[in-house]
Design a protein around this motif. Structure first.
Motif, PDB file in Angstrom:
ATOM      1  N   LYS A  31      -3.760 -10.426   5.062  1.00 57.53           N
ATOM      2  CA  LYS A  31      -3.113 -11.548   4.373  1.00 57.53           C
ATOM      3  C   LYS A  31      -3.559 -12.886   4.967  1.00 57.53           C
ATOM      4  N   CYS A 278       1.454  -0.434  -6.688  1.00 57.96           N
ATOM      5  CA  CYS A 278       0.350  -1.387  -6.749  1.00 57.96           C
ATOM      6  C   CYS A 278      -0.897  -0.607  -7.084  1.00 57.96           C
ATOM      7  N   ASP A 282      -5.415  -5.431  -2.856  1.00 60.55           N
ATOM      8  CA  ASP A 282      -5.151  -6.877  -2.938  1.00 60.55           C
ATOM      9  C   ASP A 282      -3.732  -7.163  -3.397  1.00 60.55           C
ATOM     10  N   GLU A 283      -3.279  -6.383  -4.368  1.00 66.88           N
ATOM     11  CA  GLU A 283      -1.910  -6.563  -4.857  1.00 66.88           C
ATOM     12  C   GLU A 283      -0.903  -6.304  -3.745  1.00 66.88           C
ATOM     13  N   GLU A 286      -0.987  -9.163  -1.279  1.00 66.51           N
ATOM     14  CA  GLU A 286      -0.345 -10.320  -1.900  1.00 66.51           C
ATOM     15  C   GLU A 286       1.183 -10.236  -1.783  1.00 66.51           C
TER      16      GLU A 286
END
Ligand code: GLU
Length: 440
Positions: A31, A278, A282-283, A286
């Motif tokens: 992140k 997810c 990346d999700e 995030e």
């Protein structure tokens, strides 16, 4: 730069509890565009095994938790020796010779008096001659770090502001009598040298953190941000520690749990955000926020992984599945059609095998006594084989006309006779996939 690490001991395979730690550290690094280190805490040469080190890497790779750097504590013994020397020189390290039985006795005495079982530092009072005599009699002693008796405080990323009285903690043993460096010192050296900025680990490490903060400060390092996640319990709140052996990641993989199902659950379990599947890392990155996690023990039910796995599998596009489907022996001309018909009816990928067997070889008919006559009559009216998209419609229309049956009484006995099952994909899609004409 943000640098985190996952530091398992390769003395066994990793389980869901370890995964929680690994994932949180991984997500914090990603992140923040930082680095994620895999560190093998293998100073225990007897219990650490290459097989487990390999297994841990395999499990993390399966999950897509890729590390930027790999370190092994067994490669860094020189560094731990020099740190030990530093501590000796500054008078923060002392040798103690009590046997385990003696320590046990001391602990029991204190507990009986209603006092915390803290080591009494008797070894600090030994003269050099007394130490030499003990060394001759008992061999080398253990080395303890002399804590400063003050409150140790830190803002914990999950537990909030923590304050621990060092006087309520025993001076930690950092080197065993056989010379083995213990994790407590090794980890501090590594965290300092590798520039670790954030450490997330289980709340069973809270006391370690207090003592490690003092060791880091003694060695002149900067203290990372610490966060301690709650421990996992079983679905009824029961301790999971004994069952964790059965929740090894490799066993879950073997059972067909999808990596994203496991990651999606673990990234949210114990936080105030709902669990949602997810589809990409990346999700997951995030949506991750460590401040949403609470301190209460977190209930984990392995069964929750299966609906999430099913959801992921149902949504898979055919190209993702093509190799697996071909490995089941499904001819390429029908592979995509097979996937579209079977997908909603599986939980784990391996369930596809059973559907292919059914389409390829047929099933043992399931026929209730009261339907026997009807089914026999309907089978006489079966359309020509091989079937196509219109076969089911034509067949049921003919059977309806001949017998007067309709609705469920018409469709269900035929489904059961053809598939041997009460439930399954739409029959008009099933028939064209059958590789053999159904027989009674
Ligand atoms: N090897 C330690 C453990 O598995 C690491 C703890 C830590 O993260 O510092 O418990």
């Amino acid at each position: 730069m943000t640098v985190t690490r996952f530091a398992p001991s390769p003395t066994g395979y990793i389980h869901v509890g370890n995964l929680r730690t690994a994932l949180m550290n991984y997500l914090i690094a990603r992140k923040n565009g930082g680095q994620f280190i895999l560190r093998l805490d293998d100073t225990d040469g007897e219990r650490s095994k290459q097989e487990y080190a390999d297994g841990i890497k395999e499990d993390l790779e399966w999950l897509g938790l890729h590390w930027d750097r790999l370190e092994k504590q067994s490669d860094r013994l020189d560094r731990y020796h020099s740190a030990a020397d530093e501590l000796r020189e500054m008078g923060r390290f002392y040798e103690a010779f009590e046997t385990p039985t003696e320590l046990d006795l001391k602990r029991k005495k204190l507990l009986n008096m209603g006092k915390p079982p803290v080591y009494d530092r008797a070894a600090l009072k030994l003269s050099e001659d007394e130490k030499a005599a003990l060394r001759t009699e008992r061999g080398d002693g253990v080395w303890r770090f002399k804590l400063k008796q003050e409150r140790i405080e830190w803002p914990d990323g999950i537990l909030g502001d923590l304050s621990i009285d060092a006087a309520s903690v025993s001076d930690p043993v950092l080197i065993r009598a056989d010379g083995q460096f213990l994790y407590t010192l090794a980890s501090v050296c590594d965290d300092v040298d590798f520039g670790i900025t954030h450490v997330v680990r289980g709340s069973d490490h809270v006391t370690n953190t207090a003592t490690q903060i003092q060791i880091i400060e003694a060695l002149g390092g900067s203290v990372p941000s610490f966060a301690h996640h709650s421990l996992l319990t079983g679905p009824k709140g029961e301790a999971l520690s004994k069952r964790l052996g059965t929740l090894a990641l490799r066993d879950l993989r073997e059972q067909g749990v999808e990596p994203m199902a496991l990651l999606s659950l673990m990234a949210r379990l114990g936080s105030n955000q709902p669990v949602e599947v997810c589809s990409t890392m990346d999700e997951l990155i995030e949506g991750f926020d460590i401040s949403t996690f609470g301190s209460a023990p977190t209930k984990f039910d392995v069964q929750d992984l299966f609906p999430l796995t099913a959801q992921i599998n149902h949504a898979r596009p055919f190209p993702d599945m093509a190799d697996f489907i071909s490995s089941l022996g499904v001819p390429s001309e029908v592979a995509e059609q097979f996937w579209n018909v079977a997908r909603e009816n599986i939980t784990v990928k391996a369930d596809l095998a059973k559907w292919w067997t059914l389409f390829n070889e047929g099933a043992t008919p399931l026929i209730a006594d009261e339907d026997a006559e009807f089914v026999a009559q309907a089978f006489e009216l079966m359309p020509e084989f091989p079937f196509d998209d219109t076969s089911w419609k034509n067949w049921t229309a003919a059977a309806k006309e001949a017998t007067g049956r309709k609705g469920k009484g018409l469709f269900m006995p035929l489904r059961k006779a053809v598939t041997g099952l009460e439930r399954g994909p739409d029959m008009s899609a099933v028939l064209p996939l059958l590789q053999k004409k159904p027989q009674l």
